[in-house]
Design a protein around this motif. Structure first.
Motif, PDB file in Angstrom:
ATOM      1  N   LYS A  31       0.841  -1.192   0.000  1.00  0.00           N
ATOM      2  CA  LYS A  31       0.000   0.000   0.000  1.00  0.00           C
ATOM      3  C   LYS A  31       0.877   1.243   0.000  1.00  0.00           C
ATOM      4  O   LYS A  31       1.639   1.466   0.955  1.00  0.00           O
ATOM      5  N   PRO A  32       0.795   2.078  -1.034  1.00  0.00           N
ATOM      6  CA  PRO A  32       1.623   3.285  -1.106  1.00  0.00           C
ATOM      7  C   PRO A  32       1.041   4.433  -0.287  1.00  0.00           C
ATOM      8  O   PRO A  32       0.724   5.508  -0.809  1.00  0.00           O
ATOM      9  N   SER A  33       0.891   4.205   1.008  1.00  0.00           N
ATOM     10  CA  SER A  33       0.346   5.195   1.936  1.00  0.00           C
ATOM     11  C   SER A  33       1.038   5.026   3.282  1.00  0.00           C
ATOM     12  O   SER A  33       1.665   4.002   3.553  1.00  0.00           O
ATOM     13  N   ASP A  34       0.878   6.013   4.134  1.00  0.00           N
ATOM     14  CA  ASP A  34       1.421   5.944   5.481  1.00  0.00           C
ATOM     15  C   ASP A  34       0.542   5.018   6.321  1.00  0.00           C
ATOM     16  O   ASP A  34      -0.630   5.317   6.561  1.00  0.00           O
ATOM     17  N   LEU A  35       1.100   3.904   6.779  1.00  0.00           N
ATOM     18  CA  LEU A  35       0.344   2.905   7.541  1.00  0.00           C
ATOM     19  C   LEU A  35       0.524   3.060   9.044  1.00  0.00           C
ATOM     20  O   LEU A  35       0.093   2.187   9.812  1.00  0.00           O
ATOM     21  N   GLU A  36       1.141   4.140   9.485  1.00  0.00           N
ATOM     22  CA  GLU A  36       1.447   4.267  10.896  1.00  0.00           C
ATOM     23  C   GLU A  36       0.191   4.255  11.752  1.00  0.00           C
ATOM     24  O   GLU A  36       0.133   3.557  12.778  1.00  0.00           O
ATOM     25  N   ALA A  37      -0.830   5.017  11.367  1.00  0.00           N
ATOM     26  CA  ALA A  37      -2.053   5.065  12.170  1.00  0.00           C
ATOM     27  C   ALA A  37      -2.730   3.706  12.218  1.00  0.00           C
ATOM     28  O   ALA A  37      -3.181   3.256  13.282  1.00  0.00           O
ATOM     29  N   ASP A  38      -2.804   3.019  11.082  1.00  0.00           N
ATOM     30  CA  ASP A  38      -3.399   1.682  11.064  1.00  0.00           C
ATOM     31  C   ASP A  38      -2.678   0.761  12.034  1.00  0.00           C
ATOM     32  O   ASP A  38      -3.299   0.000  12.786  1.00  0.00           O
ATOM     33  N   CYS A  39      -1.342   0.810  12.000  1.00  0.00           N
ATOM     34  CA  CYS A  39      -0.551  -0.067  12.852  1.00  0.00           C
ATOM     35  C   CYS A  39      -0.760   0.257  14.322  1.00  0.00           C
ATOM     36  O   CYS A  39      -0.863  -0.644  15.163  1.00  0.00           O
ATOM     37  N   LEU A  40      -0.867   1.546  14.655  1.00  0.00           N
ATOM     38  CA  LEU A  40      -1.072   1.940  16.042  1.00  0.00           C
ATOM     39  C   LEU A  40      -2.448   1.539  16.550  1.00  0.00           C
ATOM     40  O   LEU A  40      -2.662   1.437  17.759  1.00  0.00           O
ATOM     41  N   ILE A  41      -3.395   1.285  15.644  1.00  0.00           N
ATOM     42  CA  ILE A  41      -4.746   0.904  16.053  1.00  0.00           C
ATOM     43  C   ILE A  41      -4.906  -0.608  16.111  1.00  0.00           C
ATOM     44  O   ILE A  41      -5.364  -1.158  17.115  1.00  0.00           O
ATOM     45  N   VAL A  42      -4.528  -1.325  15.053  1.00  0.00           N
ATOM     46  CA  VAL A  42      -4.789  -2.767  15.010  1.00  0.00           C
ATOM     47  C   VAL A  42      -3.546  -3.609  14.800  1.00  0.00           C
ATOM     48  O   VAL A  42      -3.641  -4.819  14.599  1.00  0.00           O
ATOM     49  N   SER A  86      -0.502  -1.628  20.424  1.00  0.00           N
ATOM     50  CA  SER A  86      -1.528  -0.993  19.602  1.00  0.00           C
ATOM     51  C   SER A  86      -2.788  -0.796  20.440  1.00  0.00           C
ATOM     52  O   SER A  86      -2.920  -1.346  21.541  1.00  0.00           O
ATOM     53  N   LEU A  87      -3.711  -0.009  19.919  1.00  0.00           N
ATOM     54  CA  LEU A  87      -4.958   0.258  20.631  1.00  0.00           C
ATOM     55  C   LEU A  87      -5.711  -1.040  20.919  1.00  0.00           C
ATOM     56  O   LEU A  87      -6.229  -1.239  22.030  1.00  0.00           O
ATOM     57  N   VAL A  88      -5.787  -1.930  19.945  1.00  0.00           N
ATOM     58  CA  VAL A  88      -6.488  -3.200  20.148  1.00  0.00           C
ATOM     59  C   VAL A  88      -5.755  -4.049  21.177  1.00  0.00           C
ATOM     60  O   VAL A  88      -6.389  -4.734  21.998  1.00  0.00           O
ATOM     61  N   GLU A  89      -4.439  -4.025  21.188  1.00  0.00           N
ATOM     62  CA  GLU A  89      -3.689  -4.785  22.190  1.00  0.00           C
ATOM     63  C   GLU A  89      -3.935  -4.231  23.593  1.00  0.00           C
ATOM     64  O   GLU A  89      -4.036  -4.995  24.565  1.00  0.00           O
ATOM     65  N   ILE A  90      -4.044  -2.911  23.711  1.00  0.00           N
ATOM     66  CA  ILE A  90      -4.376  -2.309  25.008  1.00  0.00           C
ATOM     67  C   ILE A  90      -5.760  -2.772  25.446  1.00  0.00           C
ATOM     68  O   ILE A  90      -5.979  -3.142  26.612  1.00  0.00           O
ATOM     69  N   TYR A  91      -6.694  -2.766  24.494  1.00  0.00           N
ATOM     70  CA  TYR A  91      -8.058  -3.236  24.774  1.00  0.00           C
ATOM     71  C   TYR A  91      -8.035  -4.689  25.248  1.00  0.00           C
ATOM     72  O   TYR A  91      -8.650  -5.043  26.272  1.00  0.00           O
ATOM     73  N   ASN A  92      -7.327  -5.530  24.521  1.00  0.00           N
ATOM     74  CA  ASN A  92      -7.302  -6.956  24.864  1.00  0.00           C
ATOM     75  C   ASN A  92      -6.635  -7.215  26.217  1.00  0.00           C
ATOM     76  O   ASN A  92      -7.049  -8.117  26.961  1.00  0.00           O
ATOM     77  N   ALA A  93      -5.610  -6.436  26.539  1.00  0.00           N
ATOM     78  CA  ALA A  93      -4.942  -6.606  27.827  1.00  0.00           C
ATOM     79  C   ALA A  93      -5.878  -6.246  28.978  1.00  0.00           C
ATOM     80  O   ALA A  93      -5.939  -6.945  30.004  1.00  0.00           O
ATOM     81  N   LEU A 105      -7.751   2.002   8.372  1.00  0.00           N
ATOM     82  CA  LEU A 105      -8.170   2.749   9.553  1.00  0.00           C
ATOM     83  C   LEU A 105      -7.513   4.123   9.638  1.00  0.00           C
ATOM     84  O   LEU A 105      -7.506   4.741  10.698  1.00  0.00           O
ATOM     85  N   GLU A 106      -6.976   4.601   8.527  1.00  0.00           N
ATOM     86  CA  GLU A 106      -6.230   5.861   8.559  1.00  0.00           C
ATOM     87  C   GLU A 106      -7.134   7.083   8.706  1.00  0.00           C
ATOM     88  O   GLU A 106      -6.647   8.180   8.986  1.00  0.00           O
ATOM     89  N   ILE A 107      -8.446   6.921   8.528  1.00  0.00           N
ATOM     90  CA  ILE A 107      -9.372   8.043   8.715  1.00  0.00           C
ATOM     91  C   ILE A 107      -9.908   7.937  10.139  1.00  0.00           C
ATOM     92  O   ILE A 107     -10.866   7.208  10.413  1.00  0.00           O
ATOM     93  N   CYS A 108      -9.281   8.637  11.055  1.00  0.00           N
ATOM     94  CA  CYS A 108      -9.569   8.432  12.470  1.00  0.00           C
ATOM     95  C   CYS A 108      -9.180   9.662  13.281  1.00  0.00           C
ATOM     96  O   CYS A 108      -8.425  10.524  12.807  1.00  0.00           O
ATOM     97  N   LEU A 109      -9.731   9.748  14.484  1.00  0.00           N
ATOM     98  CA  LEU A 109      -9.266  10.678  15.516  1.00  0.00           C
ATOM     99  C   LEU A 109      -9.440  12.154  15.179  1.00  0.00           C
ATOM    100  O   LEU A 109      -8.825  13.013  15.814  1.00  0.00           O
ATOM    101  N   THR A 110     -10.283  12.468  14.199  1.00  0.00           N
ATOM    102  CA  THR A 110     -10.467  13.883  13.849  1.00  0.00           C
ATOM    103  C   THR A 110     -11.923  14.327  13.823  1.00  0.00           C
ATOM    104  O   THR A 110     -12.188  15.524  13.877  1.00  0.00           O
ATOM    105  N   THR A 111     -12.865  13.397  13.746  1.00  0.00           N
ATOM    106  CA  THR A 111     -14.276  13.756  13.582  1.00  0.00           C
ATOM    107  C   THR A 111     -15.078  13.317  14.797  1.00  0.00           C
ATOM    108  O   THR A 111     -15.094  12.125  15.129  1.00  0.00           O
ATOM    109  N   PRO A 112     -15.765  14.228  15.482  1.00  0.00           N
ATOM    110  CA  PRO A 112     -16.582  13.825  16.632  1.00  0.00           C
ATOM    111  C   PRO A 112     -17.660  12.829  16.210  1.00  0.00           C
ATOM    112  O   PRO A 112     -18.271  12.959  15.147  1.00  0.00           O
ATOM    113  N   VAL A 113     -17.887  11.812  17.040  1.00  0.00           N
ATOM    114  CA  VAL A 113     -18.886  10.781  16.759  1.00  0.00           C
ATOM    115  C   VAL A 113     -19.882  10.726  17.910  1.00  0.00           C
ATOM    116  O   VAL A 113     -19.502  10.508  19.061  1.00  0.00           O
ATOM    117  N   ASN A 114     -21.148  10.926  17.587  1.00  0.00           N
ATOM    118  CA  ASN A 114     -22.226  10.765  18.563  1.00  0.00           C
ATOM    119  C   ASN A 114     -23.266   9.760  18.098  1.00  0.00           C
ATOM    120  O   ASN A 114     -24.307   9.599  18.735  1.00  0.00           O
TER     121      ASN A 114
END
Length: 675
Positions: free
Chosen positions: A218-229, A248-255, A377-386
């Motif tokens: 994938k010719p994109s920055d995968l850092e955010a994806d990796c930090l999440i899953v 990663s976020l999922v690993e924190i969740y699982n722990a 998962l690179e579209i994240c952490l910027t848009t409020p979700v309700n």
């Protein structure tokens, strides 16, 4: 070249097309020839034009495979058809063209056994529709350049890729690149496209016979994806001595889930899935600059299979030798599989709603080994979700409930092909089933979708919110948020479909034979910007200035290279960047097309007290850095029962409200042909 000669030539290239499409290949066969020469000869030379001897030898099996030319032909054919439709219509309006069928149009207007005449016919066809001619030329260039760049990177990374999988087999050796397959994704960031790689591998411990290994490039920055899953063990091993992340976020969740279950074995929560990602040239490691080297980022992702095998034989409706990632068989405990699947999807809904994981539609959820895996998962952490529907997990093409995306995937067919003067090109939208759902085998071998299990989805959501609340109360996320500093995520001023449809409007549905590619794009963007600006100007001047992303200096530059525009945000800042890494300008004054035929000029400005000629009362895209807002309003509040419970109720109610709606697709079942 006549049709017989063209057909024979396509055969030598390994390109197989049905007869109608084979005729159309005359319109771009020279680009197929150029690509064949490029992959077989040009790249087998020293850099910079070639790959170099060692790199070419490693990639040669993939580069010389005919599938690359086949995929290029399919791309070029799609964009050649609108011009063909226009030229056929023009030819049919005067004798003798009004007596032509589809095949006769080519025989009389395009084909000629004399090579010079054939070339002149093609040149005349292209000159009549310059926008289409430019687009086809650019697409062919994008395709070849993307493959070359990928091969350069893959060869350089071959040992890292071997290490990427070495824990699965310590004696694994990647020998050569066997195949490169286009995913069909849009081009972006200078003609780049996601590719599926297949490697030839050997392992003396397993077998003396070479086998295959698939990976996503994938010719994109995968850092955010990796930090999440991401799987932290894998990436830290590959990047050693660099420690990419603690968890990663999922690993924190699982722990945290494991801690809860240790104290309460009856807790029904299930762990979420991680997988392998390998970011290369990720931007948080790059000093802040303008522009940022966004186009240098790329990475590799574990291939999440969605496969089925062993269904060729059945015994009384059972498939004793079958296995599948997504298909449930009569011999299995289907209720248990379905329960666990939707509990995990419910828990992920809690995670997505809490950390604003957006754009989770049917294409971005994948079933593997009967479990849900979120991707992109690179579209994240910027848009409020309700409302969970904002994440697109639920909706018309939601990642949880969707099955198809209507009106998106299309192809061309010839209509009235045998009617003299009546043939035309018609777009068809075949039903394409995505890989986000469970299916079960029915009598007769048909596949039927498993309805969404709403009770277990809600149960999983409740478990997910409980885990997240406990994790926040224990400050589990503090280190993770600190690690996000300067990480780049993708943002969507408009949905990708909107950006894509603007290009389609210029090159397909509204193709104007009198306009060049740039002129056609200018017209489309001017009209759209006018409407979007007027909507913004009538607002309260607090919305995001999305319309600025459509400027010719922003999106227009991408469209000229047949790219779909993409925009990015560096966490901790208040700006967004275009696909070239430059901060998107926020001008004081904006000129837009007037309410007539472009380019009638009209300047409209949003009045801001004390700031003359101002569009905004700020010089940045966001009024404030968005991620800290998300953290405070959606994550931090989970640490206290008084604020956690209302937040969980808000999101849960949005899920329940969706399933009450008539279009939830919760109980709709689709049937497809036999397994």
């Amino acid at each position: 070249m006549d049709f017989a000669q063209l057909s024979a030539h396509l055969t030598t290239l390994g390109v197989v097309l049905e007869p109608d499409a084979a005729r159309r290949a005359a319109l771009y066969v020279d680009y197929l020839d150029a690509a064949h020469l490029y992959f077989n000869t040009t790249l087998n030379a020293v850099a910079p034009g070639g790959l170099g001897a060692a790199s070419y030898a490693f990639c040669q099996p993939a580069l010389t495979s005919s599938n690359l030319l086949q995929e290029l032909a399919e791309i070029l054919d799609f964009y050649a058809c609108p011009a063909l439709d226009i030229r056929m219509t023009a030819a049919f309006q005067v004798p003798p063209g009004n007596g032509y069928t589809y095949a006769q149009y080519f025989d009389n207007e395009i084909f000629d056994a004399v090579p010079l005449n054939f070339t002149n016919n093609i040149n005349a066809f292209r000159a009549a529709i310059p926008a289409s001619a430019t687009a086809i030329q650019q697409l062919a260039q994008n395709f070849m350049a993307n493959v070359k760049q990928a091969c350069d990177r893959i060869y350089s990374d071959r040992l890292a890729l071997q290490n990427f999988y070495i824990d699965l087999d310590p004696q694994l050796t990647i020998d050569t690149l066997a195949r490169i397959k286009s995913t069909g994704s849009d081009f972006h960031k200078g003609g780049k496209q996601v590719l599926i790689l297949t490697f030839n591998i050997t392992s003396p411990a397993r077998s003396a016979t070479p086998s295959k290994l698939k990976t996503i490039y994938k010719p994109s920055d995968l850092e955010a994806d990796c930090l999440i899953v991401g799987d932290s063990t894998v990436i830290n091993r590959v990047l050693h001595p660099t420690v990419f992340m603690a968890s990663s976020l999922v690993e924190i969740y699982n722990a945290r889930l494991a801690t809860i279950k240790a104290g309460n074995p009856n807790f029904t929560g299930l762990p979420l899935k991680t997988y392998r990602l390998l970011p290369r040239n990720y931007l948080s490691a790059v000093p802040v600059a303008n522009p940022m080297p966004i186009r240098d980022c790329y990475g590799y992702i574990e291939y999440l299979d969605n496969d089925i095998s062993g269904t060729s034989s059945s015994v009384f409706g059972y498939y004793p030798w079958a296995s599948s990632d997504y298909l449930l068989f009569n011999s299995e405990n289907q209720a248990e599989i379905i329960r666990d699947f939707y509990r995990r999807e419910g828990a992920f809904s809690a995670l997505a709603g809490t950390f604003s994981l957006m754009d989770m539609h049917v294409e971005n959820m994948r079933v593997m080994r009967r479990d849900p895996y979120p991707i992109d998962l690179e579209i994240c952490l910027t848009t409020p979700v309700n409302d969970v529907t904002q994440t697109l997990l639920l909706g018309g093409f939601g990642g949880i409930n969707g099955i198809t995306v209507e009106g998106q995937d299309s192809l061309w067919r010839v209509a009235n092909g045998n009617v003299a003067g009546g043939a035309y090109m018609e777009r068809e939208y075949p039903t394409f089933y995505y890989q986000n759902r469970l299916w079960r085998v029915q009598t007769g071998g048909q596949q039927r979708t498993v309805p969404v299990d709403q009770p277990n989805l809600i149960e999983g959501f409740n478990d997910g919110m409980a885990v997240l609340s406990a994790a926040q109360a224990a400050n589990d996320f503090n280190g993770w948020f600190a690690r996000l500093a300067n990480v780049t995520v993708r943002c969507l001023p408009y949905p990708t479909s909107t950006f894509k449809n603007l290009l389609i409007r210029a090159l397909i549905t509204g193709l104007d034979p009198a306009l060049t590619l740039q002129q056609g794009i200018d017209v489309v963007l001017e009209r759209f910007i006018r409407d979007e600006y007027n909507n913004y100007a009538q607002g309260a001047n607090t919305e995001l200035p999305r319309f600025l992303s459509l400027a010719l200096t922003e999106a227009g530059v991408d469209y000229l290279t047949l790219d779909i525009p993409v925009f990015y945000h560096r966490i901790g800042t208040t700006d967004i960047m275009n696909s070239r890494g430059a901060t998107m300008a926020i001008p004081q004054q904006v000129s837009v097309a007037g309410p007539g035929t472009p380019p009638m000029p009209a300047t409209r400005m949003v009045p801001v007290q004390g700031v003359p000629n101002a569009v905004l009362n700020r010089a940045t895209y966001y009024a404030a850095a968005p991620t800290p807002v998300i953290q405070a309003s959606q994550v931090t509040i989970l640490g206290a029962p008084m604020t956690s419970a209302p937040r969980a109720t808000l999101l849960r109610n949005s899920i329940n409200a969706f399933f009450i709606g008539a279009n939830s697709n919760a109980t709709v079942q689709r049937i497809v042909p036999r397994v």
